[in-house]
Write a protein that holds these residues in place. Structure first.
Motif, PDB file in Angstrom:
ATOM      1  N   UNK A  57      36.165  43.609  39.996  1.00 58.04           N
ATOM      2  CA  UNK A  57      36.574  43.462  38.603  1.00 58.04           C
ATOM      3  C   UNK A  57      36.063  44.616  37.737  1.00 58.04           C
ATOM      4  N   UNK A  58      35.697  45.742  38.347  1.00 59.12           N
ATOM      5  CA  UNK A  58      35.123  46.863  37.597  1.00 59.12           C
ATOM      6  C   UNK A  58      36.074  47.456  36.566  1.00 59.12           C
TER       7      UNK A  58
ATOM      8  N   UNK B 168      32.025  43.031  37.629  1.00 61.75           N
ATOM      9  CA  UNK B 168      31.263  43.227  38.857  1.00 61.75           C
ATOM     10  C   UNK B 168      32.189  43.469  40.046  1.00 61.75           C
ATOM     11  N   UNK B 169      31.582  43.902  41.119  1.00 62.48           N
ATOM     12  CA  UNK B 169      32.256  44.018  42.406  1.00 62.48           C
ATOM     13  C   UNK B 169      31.308  43.496  43.469  1.00 62.48           C
ATOM     14  N   UNK B 170      31.856  42.880  44.518  1.00 57.58           N
ATOM     15  CA  UNK B 170      31.011  42.375  45.588  1.00 57.58           C
ATOM     16  C   UNK B 170      31.728  41.337  46.421  1.00 57.58           C
TER      17      UNK B 170
ATOM     18  N   UNK C  15      43.299  46.306  38.364  1.00 61.40           N
ATOM     19  CA  UNK C  15      43.601  47.668  37.925  1.00 61.40           C
ATOM     20  C   UNK C  15      44.420  47.608  36.653  1.00 61.40           C
ATOM     21  N   UNK C  16      44.557  48.751  36.028  1.00 57.74           N
ATOM     22  CA  UNK C  16      45.367  48.890  34.802  1.00 57.74           C
ATOM     23  C   UNK C  16      44.900  47.958  33.689  1.00 57.74           C
TER      24      UNK C  16
ATOM     25  N   UNK D  10      31.464  42.988  21.999  1.00 58.91           N
ATOM     26  CA  UNK D  10      31.687  42.311  23.270  1.00 58.91           C
ATOM     27  C   UNK D  10      31.155  43.196  24.402  1.00 58.91           C
ATOM     28  N   UNK D  11      30.287  42.636  25.205  1.00 55.46           N
ATOM     29  CA  UNK D  11      29.718  43.373  26.321  1.00 55.46           C
ATOM     30  C   UNK D  11      29.994  42.610  27.605  1.00 55.46           C
ATOM     31  N   UNK D  12      30.374  43.324  28.663  1.00 48.26           N
ATOM     32  CA  UNK D  12      30.586  42.643  29.955  1.00 48.26           C
ATOM     33  C   UNK D  12      29.291  42.017  30.456  1.00 48.26           C
ATOM     34  N   UNK D  13      29.415  40.933  31.187  1.00 47.32           N
ATOM     35  CA  UNK D  13      28.239  40.315  31.807  1.00 47.32           C
ATOM     36  C   UNK D  13      27.706  41.240  32.880  1.00 47.32           C
TER      37      UNK D  13
END
Length: 146
Positions: free
Chosen positions: A42-43, A48-50, A131-132, A142-145
């Motif tokens: 989800x970058x 996150x990614x994993x 993507x996109x 707003x900040x990403x977790x």
């Protein structure tokens, strides 16, 4: 031909199960959508990614600050290859931060790129990449977790 049609419908239902579970914040239901070892990225949206168990916990934390999400998906473009498939699915997602008034919606969108496999329990996502990604009227703070 009938098996291909059945597979396409089953994959469409799987993708629908994902968005309904996300919006209901029923993260355990997503275990029937992803393979236990699925990779999720989800970058593109600042996320996150994993592997799936890590992403499941991250989703719960990342979506907790929102009182409303509505993940609306378009008709996926599905390509079948035996017991494997790929899908490209557009997403439009109105969101409301819990700390805001009822009219403070913002909008995000992206395309999900999925690799799927047929299992004994039906189709599952083995890999998902966003993507996109785009956003409209997102709050400045707003900040990403993490």
């Amino acid at each position: 031909m009938m098996r291909a049609t059945d597979d396409i419908i089953a994959i469409q239902q799987l993708l629908a199960a994902y968005v309904f579970a996300i919006d209901a914040k029923d993260y355990d239901a997503l275990d029937a959508v992803f393979l236990p070892g699925a990779t999720v990225d989800y970058r593109a949206a600042g996320g996150a990614t994993g592997k799936w168990p890590t992403i499941k916990a991250w989703l719960e934390a990342a979506l907790a600050p929102f009182s409303l999400t509505q993940h609306l998906i378009g008709l996926p473009l599905i390509r079948l290859d035996g017991d494997r498939a790929s899908a490209r699915t557009m997403l439009f997602n109105p969101m409301r931060p819990a700390r805001s008034s009822n009219d403070a919606l913002f909008f995000v969108g992206c395309t999900y790129l999925d690799d799927l496999v047929r299992t004994s329990d039906g189709w599952r996502i083995a890999k998902r990449v966003e993507q996109d990604f785009w956003a409209k009227d997102a709050p400045a703070d707003l900040e990403p977790a993490a």
